[in-house]
Design an enzyme around this catalytic site. Sequence first.
Site, PDB file in Angstrom:
ATOM      1  CE1 TYR A  66      -1.765  -3.281   4.618  1.00  0.00           C
ATOM      2  CE2 TYR A  66      -1.484  -5.632   5.016  1.00  0.00           C
ATOM      3  CZ  TYR A  66      -2.290  -4.512   4.969  1.00  0.00           C
ATOM      4  OH  TYR A  66      -3.611  -4.615   5.284  1.00  0.00           O
ATOM      5  CG  LEU A  67       2.009  -8.352   7.076  1.00  0.00           C
ATOM      6  CD1 LEU A  67       2.553  -9.773   7.098  1.00  0.00           C
ATOM      7  CD2 LEU A  67       0.540  -8.341   7.501  1.00  0.00           C
TER       8      LEU A  67
END
Length: 218
Positions: free
Chosen positions: A129-130
Amino acid sequence: MRIVIAGGHGQIALRLERLLSARGDEAAGIIRTLEQGDDLRAAGAEPVLLDLESASVEEVAAHLQGADAAVFAAGAGPGSGAARKDTVDRGAAVLFADAAVRARVRRFLMVSSMGADPAHQGDDVFDVYLRAKGEADAYIARQETLDWTILRPGSLTDEAGTGLVRLEAHTGRGSVPRHDVATVLAELVDTPATAGLTLELISGSTPVSVAVKSVAGN
């Protein structure tokens, strides 16, 4: 102003739509299902049915025609796997930016995440996600025809907004109510002098309007 919001049924987006509608702006929210439309209408926003995981740039650009600003507030959500982090958090953001360029919408706000980094290491879903968020941010920052501002909130909470924040290039870790994120976004829409900035946001002691003005043009 007319503002088109990707992820129009999200918790931040619904709050933003209420704020924009209350001050007389025209908000349109992109949603995935018809059932979500009633919530947008209750918030004073126009629902736009469109799946950003399958739509073409031309289809998205058609809904951005005539808009004064575009806000990407979509996300795959906490229960999604790594694959949808890529298709939504990265892919849909890139598509929305490309569509804004095609529709000649200059003002572009990106709701990112603290810690977003295209070089982030790791294979856990949150790592993916990051990295996806970081890749999307980097892509948007390369679009010379967009007056973009990237907002990276800290940990999101459902507590009542205070209207007091810390908004800087680097704030350090912290949390922030979703309502205060929406309030900052509404202020940023009206502050094109923040174009070209990537800003972190957590709760603080500065009123939102003052915090935004203090970073404008930096």
